[in-house]
Design an enzyme around this catalytic site. Structure first.
Site, PDB file in Angstrom:
ATOM      1  N   CYS A  57       3.979  -7.046   7.954  1.00 43.31           N
ATOM      2  CA  CYS A  57       4.622  -6.574   9.097  1.00 43.31           C
ATOM      3  C   CYS A  57       4.661  -7.496  10.271  1.00 43.31           C
ATOM      4  O   CYS A  57       3.490  -8.280  10.181  1.00 43.31           O
ATOM      5  CB  CYS A  57       3.997  -5.171   9.770  1.00 43.31           C
ATOM      6  SG  CYS A  57       4.682  -4.652  11.366  1.00 43.31           S
ATOM      7  N   CYS A  91       0.883  -5.745  16.182  1.00 36.75           N
ATOM      8  CA  CYS A  91       0.153  -5.119  16.909  1.00 36.75           C
ATOM      9  C   CYS A  91      -1.293  -5.403  16.949  1.00 36.75           C
ATOM     10  O   CYS A  91      -1.729  -5.645  15.824  1.00 36.75           O
ATOM     11  CB  CYS A  91       0.534  -3.735  16.682  1.00 36.75           C
ATOM     12  SG  CYS A  91       2.136  -3.014  16.891  1.00 36.75           S
ATOM     13  N   CYS A 147      -4.430   1.587   7.833  1.00 35.42           N
ATOM     14  CA  CYS A 147      -3.250   1.035   7.045  1.00 35.42           C
ATOM     15  C   CYS A 147      -3.411  -0.289   7.136  1.00 35.42           C
ATOM     16  O   CYS A 147      -3.812  -1.271   7.927  1.00 35.42           O
ATOM     17  CB  CYS A 147      -2.021   1.340   7.903  1.00 35.42           C
ATOM     18  SG  CYS A 147      -0.578   0.565   6.896  1.00 35.42           S
ATOM     19  N   CYS A 192      -3.751  -3.221  14.635  1.00 38.77           N
ATOM     20  CA  CYS A 192      -3.388  -2.965  13.316  1.00 38.77           C
ATOM     21  C   CYS A 192      -3.718  -4.104  12.330  1.00 38.77           C
ATOM     22  O   CYS A 192      -3.454  -4.950  12.389  1.00 38.77           O
ATOM     23  CB  CYS A 192      -1.849  -2.949  13.400  1.00 38.77           C
ATOM     24  SG  CYS A 192      -1.099  -2.242  11.696  1.00 38.77           S
ATOM     25  N   GLU A 241       0.859  -1.176  -0.061  1.00 35.43           N
ATOM     26  CA  GLU A 241       0.031  -0.185   0.053  1.00 35.43           C
ATOM     27  C   GLU A 241       0.875   1.171   0.173  1.00 35.43           C
ATOM     28  O   GLU A 241       1.971   1.365   0.505  1.00 35.43           O
ATOM     29  CB  GLU A 241      -0.788  -0.108   1.224  1.00 35.43           C
ATOM     30  CG  GLU A 241      -2.171  -0.837   1.281  1.00 35.43           C
ATOM     31  CD  GLU A 241      -3.130  -0.484   2.403  1.00 35.43           C
ATOM     32  OE1 GLU A 241      -3.848  -1.278   2.804  1.00 35.43           O
ATOM     33  OE2 GLU A 241      -2.819   0.666   2.904  1.00 35.43           O
ATOM     34  N   CYS A 291       2.287   8.766   2.218  1.00 35.62           N
ATOM     35  CA  CYS A 291       2.613   7.377   3.193  1.00 35.62           C
ATOM     36  C   CYS A 291       3.384   6.273   2.537  1.00 35.62           C
ATOM     37  O   CYS A 291       2.621   5.717   1.718  1.00 35.62           O
ATOM     38  CB  CYS A 291       1.253   7.418   3.851  1.00 35.62           C
ATOM     39  SG  CYS A 291       1.373   6.167   5.093  1.00 35.62           S
TER      40      CYS A 291
HETATM   41  N1  SAH Z   1       5.452   0.118  12.336  1.00 34.61           N
HETATM   42  C1  SAH Z   1       5.514   1.755  12.227  1.00 34.61           C
HETATM   43  C2  SAH Z   1       4.549   2.112  11.336  1.00 34.61           C
HETATM   44  C3  SAH Z   1       3.257   1.722  11.380  1.00 34.61           C
HETATM   45  S1  SAH Z   1       1.810   2.714  10.840  1.00 34.61           S
HETATM   46  C4  SAH Z   1       4.935   1.881  13.685  1.00 34.61           C
HETATM   47  O1  SAH Z   1       4.510   1.029  14.398  1.00 34.61           O
HETATM   48  O2  SAH Z   1       5.162   3.191  14.167  1.00 34.61           O
HETATM   49  C5  SAH Z   1       1.762   4.269  11.553  1.00 34.61           C
HETATM   50  C6  SAH Z   1       0.863   4.511  12.820  1.00 34.61           C
HETATM   51  O3  SAH Z   1      -0.406   4.126  12.670  1.00 34.61           O
HETATM   52  C7  SAH Z   1       1.539   3.875  13.901  1.00 34.61           C
HETATM   53  O4  SAH Z   1       1.450   4.533  15.241  1.00 34.61           O
HETATM   54  C8  SAH Z   1       0.491   2.543  14.059  1.00 34.61           C
HETATM   55  O5  SAH Z   1       0.355   2.148  15.538  1.00 34.61           O
HETATM   56  C9  SAH Z   1      -0.954   3.269  13.712  1.00 34.61           C
HETATM   57  N2  SAH Z   1      -2.049   2.639  13.544  1.00 34.61           N
HETATM   58  C10 SAH Z   1      -1.971   1.284  13.012  1.00 34.61           C
HETATM   59  N3  SAH Z   1      -3.305   0.546  13.043  1.00 34.61           N
HETATM   60  C11 SAH Z   1      -4.179   1.794  13.627  1.00 34.61           C
HETATM   61  C12 SAH Z   1      -5.429   1.621  13.543  1.00 34.61           C
HETATM   62  N4  SAH Z   1      -6.327   0.888  13.299  1.00 34.61           N
HETATM   63  N5  SAH Z   1      -6.185   3.091  13.947  1.00 34.61           N
HETATM   64  C13 SAH Z   1      -5.248   4.068  14.061  1.00 34.61           C
HETATM   65  N6  SAH Z   1      -3.901   4.052  14.187  1.00 34.61           N
HETATM   66  C14 SAH Z   1      -3.341   2.628  13.694  1.00 34.61           C
END
Ligand code: SAH
Length: 383
Positions: A155, A159, A374, A162, A135, A148
């Site tokens: 990944c 988390c 994302c 996510c 993406e 972005c």
């Molecule tokens: N691996 C990196 C980049 C991830 S995406 C990181 O963890 O920072 C960027 C941001 O989007 C991160 O802060 C991630 O935690 C957040 N994110 C992921 N899923 C999400 C969701 N469902 N709602 C809001 N933020 C989200």
């Protein structure tokens, strides 16, 4: 950098969009790291393409091919300004030579799916040379075009909130696959990209080497200021300090998401092996070594980490810290049932932090109608 039209001698070729409806691409079984004591390191199949290389490297390559040195500059311009997708596109090069070097990859992706939201945000699924799908998102605003970008296919951090994390991990992206995302969005919008956020799929600090080369390339070769770039990480032990040694001017954003260790490790499996105090210690070193303030990202999950005591704990950790808190109201994903807080509780959390003199802002996600979080778009189109 102010938005301006591309200084191309010839118009940019329209980015190729697949004609067919998106079909699932057969892919190898994802390698899923349940927890990350062992960082995932799956390497990209093609390490080096022409894209991602500096003027010096391209010149050296042209000379090694028996071409005059000035052709290196032409190659650089065609790759980074004219949007050449293959050496065959570079019509200033002798035809006989172009045919002879056939097979050398420029390293561009193909747009596999494109979806535009009413606020102008465009989400792309890009198909890489090995058929993998990633993406990228283009977010226009009055004076900016922010991209972005993804740093990995999938990944491994898993988390809990996510969508990308739910889909498993396949491999790191090569440098050219990161740079390509920015060029693709730039060409599709017909407008210079002004800002880049490493907030797409993947954990950039599990792919630090390629990400750092991509940052330098996007800065020197594509012309985007490092200060307009943000690298977002969940934190990998030792890697924030290693990044500081690179002396980049990019903003570091750290996904904190919780105000204490117990809560953080519930949401982020890898946090078990990386206590909050150690993570914050590395962030302090980053500020010391680079002189740049750190952004802490904090997802707001209703009833879970958006309570007054969470704001108090967070403020306690960040007292006197050269930092900024970026609150992200949770974007619902189908796999889990966390809730997005109401506007009133978001405002209350902001007020709680501000009353403790913590610099804070709220990030509202763009293109919310369709698959906003994302990884959701990819999950919906690639089975
Ligand atoms: N691996 C990196 C980049 C991830 S995406 C990181 O963890 O920072 C960027 C941001 O989007 C991160 O802060 C991630 O935690 C957040 N994110 C992921 N899923 C999400 C969701 N469902 N709602 C809001 N933020 C989200």
């Amino acid at each position: 950098m102010a938005a301006s039209s591309l200084p191309t001698a010839t118009p940019l070729p329209p980015a190729a969009v697949s004609e067919d409806a998106p079909q699932p691409i057969p892919s190898p079984e994802p390698v899923v790291a349940a927890h990350l004591d062992q960082p995932a390191t799956a390497e990209p199949p093609i390490h080096k393409s022409l894209l991602g290389q500096s003027l010096e490297d391209l010149t050296a390559w042209m000379v090694a091919q028996g071409q005059p040195a000035y052709r290196g500059k032409q190659l650089h311009q065609w790759l980074y300004e004219q949007g050449a997708r293959s050496l065959q596109d570079i019509t200033v090069f002798p035809k006989a030579w172009r045919q002879q070097v056939e097979g050398v990859a420029v390293g561009r992706s193909e747009i596999y799916h494109r979806t535009e939201a009413s606020d102008g945000t465009v989400k792309y699924l890009l198909k890489l040379a090995d058929g993998q799908i990633i993406e990228a998102v283009g977010m226009p605003s009055a004076k900016r075009l922010t991209v972005c970008v993804s740093s990995q296919v999938g990944c491994p951090m898993a988390c809990d909130f996510c969508a990308t994390g739910k889909g498993g991990f396949l491999r790191n992206l090569a440098t050219h696959e990161i740079v390509d995302q920015v060029l693709t969005v730039q060409e599709d919008f017909g407008q210079r990209v002004s800002n880049i956020v490493f907030m797409g799929m993947g954990e950039p600090l599990l792919n630090t080497d390629n990400v750092v080369v991509a940052i330098r390339c996007l800065n020197q070769d594509v012309g985007i200021s490092q200060r307009s770039m943000t690298l977002s990480t969940v934190g990998i032990p030792g890697r924030i300090r290693k990044l500081a040694d690179e002396q980049l001017q990019v903003t570091l954003a750290v996904s904190l998401h919780a105000s204490n260790q117990a809560q953080r490790q519930d949401l982020i499996p890898s946090a078990k092996a990386y206590p909050l105090t150690e993570l914050l210690g590395e962030c302090r070193d980053y500020v010391k070594l680079t002189g740049r303030r750190v952004t802490f990202e904090y997802i707001l999950l209703a009833g879970l980490n958006d309570q007054p005591q969470n704001a108090a704990e967070l403020a306690q950790h960040l007292r006197g810290f050269q930092s900024h808190v970026n609150l992200i109201p949770y974007n619902p994903i189908s796999e889990v049932d966390y809730q997005r807080p109401s506007e009133a509780s978001i405002r209350e959390f902001v007020a709680q932090l501000e009353s403790r003199h913590i610099a804070v802002s709220v990030r509202y996600s763009r293109g919310l109608e369709e698959n906003a979080a994302c990884g959701q778009l990819r999950a919906s189109k690639v089975a």
